[in-house]
Structures are given as structure tokens and as C-alpha cells.
Enzyme design. Structure first.
Site, PDB file in Angstrom:
ATOM      1  N   LYS A 288       0.996  -1.282   0.081  1.00 18.78           N
ATOM      2  CA  LYS A 288      -0.092  -0.042   0.039  1.00 18.78           C
ATOM      3  C   LYS A 288       0.862   1.336  -0.117  1.00 18.78           C
ATOM      4  O   LYS A 288       2.027   1.361   0.669  1.00 18.78           O
ATOM      5  CB  LYS A 288      -0.775   0.056   1.379  1.00 18.78           C
ATOM      6  CG  LYS A 288      -1.848   0.929   1.317  1.00 18.78           C
ATOM      7  CD  LYS A 288      -2.773   0.688   2.403  1.00 18.78           C
ATOM      8  CE  LYS A 288      -3.847   2.136   2.639  1.00 18.78           C
ATOM      9  NZ  LYS A 288      -4.621   1.907   3.800  1.00 18.78           N
TER      10      LYS A 288
ATOM     11  N   SER B 215      -9.760   1.645   3.149  1.00 22.16           N
ATOM     12  CA  SER B 215      -8.695   2.348   2.092  1.00 22.16           C
ATOM     13  C   SER B 215      -7.735   1.480   1.558  1.00 22.16           C
ATOM     14  O   SER B 215      -7.357   2.075   0.295  1.00 22.16           O
ATOM     15  CB  SER B 215      -8.170   3.567   2.742  1.00 22.16           C
ATOM     16  OG  SER B 215      -7.091   3.058   3.767  1.00 22.16           O
TER      17      SER B 215
ATOM     18  N   SER C 251      -9.814  -0.925   7.613  1.00 21.49           N
ATOM     19  CA  SER C 251      -9.316  -0.804   6.027  1.00 21.49           C
ATOM     20  C   SER C 251      -8.551  -1.937   5.298  1.00 21.49           C
ATOM     21  O   SER C 251      -8.320  -1.839   4.497  1.00 21.49           O
ATOM     22  CB  SER C 251      -8.450   0.471   5.873  1.00 21.49           C
ATOM     23  OG  SER C 251      -9.031   1.660   6.210  1.00 21.49           O
TER      24      SER C 251
END
Length: 484
Positions: A77, A152, A176
Site C-alpha cells: 500500500k 482504504s 481498512s
């Protein structure tokens, strides 16, 4: 090769069936063929990946010991630092920022032979539940390209679901990793707070954030946890205790346990979500688990508590992005005040601005006692209620999300988007280990996930129960039709 788990891919590499160079080539070939359909990546780190592959091939040829993830591709990420590479947090503010060091988790992975393939998309600064708030592009769900992968950490989840990589790292502040794992039909695990070092993770809510792994199976997630869950002297919140042997725990026979269900908290769950959850409970019963009722009605306050505390911490953490110390400086600025004002105005997206404003408000004079301190008190009550609940059970089962993957652009009300995390936020507030494991599909073929939570530092027990559930259902081994 893309259908191989991390375990299988490492075994093939170690045996000499395939070289690390071939693994990298085939990984990038698949991403180039199908990657644009999903939009999982913000950057592909080809030079770094090929360099690591060459090193691994030499080590194998010379008969040197090979790491636990030797030859295994992994996606990261883009709010986790990889030295020398861009860390944009999917924000225009950081589009030119190169990390001066690697996160502790990245160092541990590369030491064990993992090959970092690329940086994945996210909601800007990890603030969102759909990966629609990225400043660069949307990410789509491999199970239905008209739908969100969740957020996210939607880019990392989509990369694993589409089998671009068998493993990925995301970050958790309020669900997330678990929510996108559920929506994408893969495994997502949030460790105990402090179990994985936050050093090198761009902070959102420091008391809530946790680097967390995605995988195609619980086995692969346990393998990853055994590598990244080590103490770190650079993180004051890091737990000074070596991790358990998670893989060994999974191999031991599962003998059942007590599973708590907060029926009062999930009373409003309905439709296919309720049907899937009840079916999952029946599966747990078939594994000799005893289901007991636990009182967690206080969790109905968790959304309010979270959005006071998380935004307060975010407003403090993001103050450093000012166009001087960090971030792209506005070309319109003529004075120091204009540097601050214009840089933040141009650099931050609307959702980030909303949360900074809310956090600044709840910390302001006259409102701190009314909001922030009250939220901290309720957080303490939530932690105590979990402690009481775990006196009666080994783990707690809940849904991950009240909805399957929803169409991109379908939720316009911010409050409705915040409710996506109603079942996941509590684990972050209490610092508990929690996992999302695939539990079936709705009538439209979209995945559901079952959530399991355990007491602090009982990460291995949560993984073990999830593994037993996975073995009984086999949902984790299914691929999206478009990417199978």
C-alpha cells in the site's frame, strides 16, 4: 503460476522448478494484460523487483539459505515507505516524495526474500472505505468491475483478489483491511495493536493504525505474520515480545472453542448479510464450537467515538504537510502564509479536508471536553466490555460489512460511507486482533466475509479458528471469473 499460493510459489522456486526472474516476468505480464481493468497499482517497482530476483537466483545457485518468502511477489500500500521509491499516499500533496528509508515491515519482508512488485492505490491518506478518494484514479473490484473493492486498502485487496500477487500489505485504522478483504473475497488480518511495527507507515490515527497483511489463504497470512510481527526499537508502541509460531498453531488439530456473538449489537443486520452470517455460525458449530451470547451493545457508539478520535489524531498528524517540510509547494504562493494556505488547499482532497476540519474542531478550546475527552472515556468502556466478554469465550464472531461490494459512485452521503465500518471499528479502538475470512457469495456472485476477533496478543488463536473455518468452507480458493 498466478494460481499458486505464497507457500506453493516459494516451494517451486526453492526446488528449482522456476527462477525468481521468471516469477517476476510472469507477474508483470499478468499485470500488463489485466491491470488496467482493475487499477490496483499506482507504481510498478520493476528495477527493484528484478534486482531482488537476480539476488535470489544467485543465492539459490550458490546453495545459500533462502528466506521464508523467497521468490514470492508482494504488493505494498502506498502509505508504507520503501526506500528510494515514491510514497504518495494517493495524494497530490506527496506526488514528488521519495521515502528516505524503508518501513520495518518492508525490511523484514525483503530479508526473507519477498519481491516487492509495486505500490498500490488507496483512499487519500487512507481516509475512506471505497478507494474512490484517491487523487489519481479509482480501483475496481475484480469480482465486479462496476463495484468498489472497499477501502482504504482497496488497491492491495484488488491486487490479491485478481491474483496479480499472492500477498499484499495494507494498513488498518478502522477496518481498512478487513472490509476490502470481505468485498474482494480474500483474507485480511488486523494484528494486535503494536504487534507489527508502525515505523515507516505514514500516520493517520496513531493510536489506531496497524500495518496488516492480505493473502489468498489464512496459511499465507500466518506465514507473513511470522515475518513482520517482530519487535522494533524505532516504534515506541511495538510489543517487546517475539511472535508466536503461527504456522505451527495452524497445523495442530482444531478442537473447537467458545465463540461469542453480540446478538444485541447486530440485531439490525438483515437480508442476505444475515443469512450468510447465520450460515457461517452453523459452520462454526459443525467444528465443535459452542456459540454463546455476549453483551457488546456499547459498540453502537463506536462510529461516533472513532470519528472523533481518528479525525483528532489525523488533524495533528497531517499538520506536518505544509509545503515546507513535506509536500508539494504551491506555485501561486508569494508569502509564508500563502505557502501554508495554498499548498494545503491545492494538495489535500475534499475528504481529507473534511476530516482535518472535524479533528481541529473537536480539539479546539471549548469543545475538547465535550467531544474528544468524552470519546476517550467511551473508548475505555469499550475496551473493558471486550475484556468482560472474553471471560466467556475465546473469540467473537461478527459480520465484516452489512453490504457486499457496492457500485462505484453510489454512496454520496459521507455518513453512509462511514457506516460501512460499523462492525470493524471496535477492533481498532480496543487494539484487538481481527480477521476477515471469505464466507460465501450473495445471489449476484459478490463475496461475503466472516469476522473473528480475539483478545490482545491472541493473534494465533484468531488465525487458527479462521483456518479451521476456511478448511471447512473452501471459499478462499475461488477466483473471480474474469481473472480465473
Amino acid at each position: 503460476m498466478y494460481k499458486c499460493s505464497a507457500h506453493q510459489l516459494r516451494e517451486r522456486f526453492v526446488k528449482g522448478d522456476v527462477s525468481a526472474k521468471e516469477i517476476v516476468h510472469k507477474t508483470y505480464d499478468r499485470i500488463e494484460q489485466k491491470g488496467d481493468e482493475v487499477g490496483a497499482f499506482l507504481a510498478l517497482l520493476k528495477e527493484r523487483a528484478h534486482k531482488q530476483a537476480d539476488k535470489l537466483d544467485r543465492m539459490r545457485q550458490e546453495g545459500k539459505p533462502l528466506g521464508k518468502l523467497a521468490g514470492v511477489p508482494i504488493a505494498i500500500k502506498d502509505n508504507i515507505h520503501v526506500e528510494g521509491e515514491l510514497t504518495t499516499c494517493a495524494s497530490k500533496f506527496l506526488k514528488n516524495y521519495r521515502a528516505p528509508f524503508s518501513a520495518t515491515a518492508i525490511k523484514l519482508l525483503e530479508q526473507e526474500g519477498a519481491i516487492i512488485i509495486g505500490k498500490t492505490n488507496l483512499d487519500e491518506f487512507a481516509m475512506g472505505s471505497s478507494t474512490e478518494y484517491s487523487a489519481f484514479h479509482q480501483t475496481k473490484n475484480p469480482w465486479d468491475l462496476t463495484c468498489t473493492p472497499g477501502g482504504s486498502s482497496g488497491g492491495s485487496a484488488a491486487a490479491v483478489a485478481a491474483r496479480f500477487v499472492p500477498l499484499a500489505l495494507g494498513s488498518e485504522t478502522g477496518g481498512s483491511v478487513r472490509q476490502p478483504a470481505s468485498l474482494c473475497g480474500i483474507v485480511g488480518f488486523k494484528p494486535t495493536y503494536g504487534r507489527v511495527s508502525r515505523f515507516g507507515l505514514v500516520a493517520f490515527g496513531s493510536s489506531l493504525d496497524q500495518i496488516s497483511p492480505f493473502g489468498t489463504s489464512v496459511n499465507d497470512v500466518a506465514l507473513t505474520m511470522g515475518i513482520i510481527a517482530h519487535p522494533c526499537e524505532n516504534d515506541s508502541t511495538s510489543i517487546p515480545k517475539a511472535p508466536d509460531d503461527y504456522l505451527a498453531l495452524l497445523k495442530a488439530p482444531f478442537k473447537g472453542c467458545k465463540i461469542g456473538v453480540p446478538w444485541n449489537f447486530i440485531a439490525d443486520l438483515g437480508g442476505e448479510a444475515k443469512e450468510n452470517f447465520l450460515a457461517s455460525i452453523e459452520t462454526l458449530k459443525s467444528l465443535d464450537c459452542k456459540i454463546v451470547d455476549v453483551d457488546l451493545e456499547i459498540l453502537k457508539t463506536s462510529i461516533a467515538v472513532y470519528y472523533v478520535l481518528a479525525t483528532a489524531e489525523a488533524s495533528t498528524n497531517l499538520a506536518r504537510f505544509d509545503g515546507i517540510r513535506y509536500g508539494v509547494r504551491s506555485s501561486k504562493a508569494k508569502t509564508l502564509d500563502e505557502v501554508y494556505d495554498f499548498s494545503k488547499q491545492e494538495g489535500f482532497g475534499p475528504e481529507v479536508k473534511n476530516r482535518i476540519l472535524l479533528g481541529t474542531y473537536v480539539l479546539s478550546a471549548g469543545y475538547q471536553d465535550a467531544y474528544y475527552r468524552q470519546a476517550q472515556k467511551v473508548r475505555t468502556l469499550i475496551i473493558r466490555r471486550f475484556t468482560e466478554a472474553f471471560k466467556h469465550c475465546s473469540a467473537i464472531a461478527m459480520p465484516v460489512s452489512p453490504f457486499p461490494a457496492f457500485p462505484l459512485g453510489s454512496i454520496h452521503d459521507p455518513l453512509q460511507m462511514y457506516l460501512q465500518d460499523i462492525y470493524t471499528i471496535a477492533a481498532n479502538l480496543a487494539g484487538l486482533p481481527a480477521i476477515s475470512v471469505p464466507s460465501g457469495f450473495n445471489k449476484d456472485g459478490k463475496p461475503w466475509g466472516l469476522q473473528l476477533l480475539g483478545p490482545q496478543l491472541h493473534d494465533g488463536d484468531v488465525l487458527k479458528i479462521a483456518h479451521a473455518f476456511e478448511e471447512a468452507t473452501q471459499f478462499t480458493h475461488q477466483l473471480p471469473p474474469l481473472f480465473g
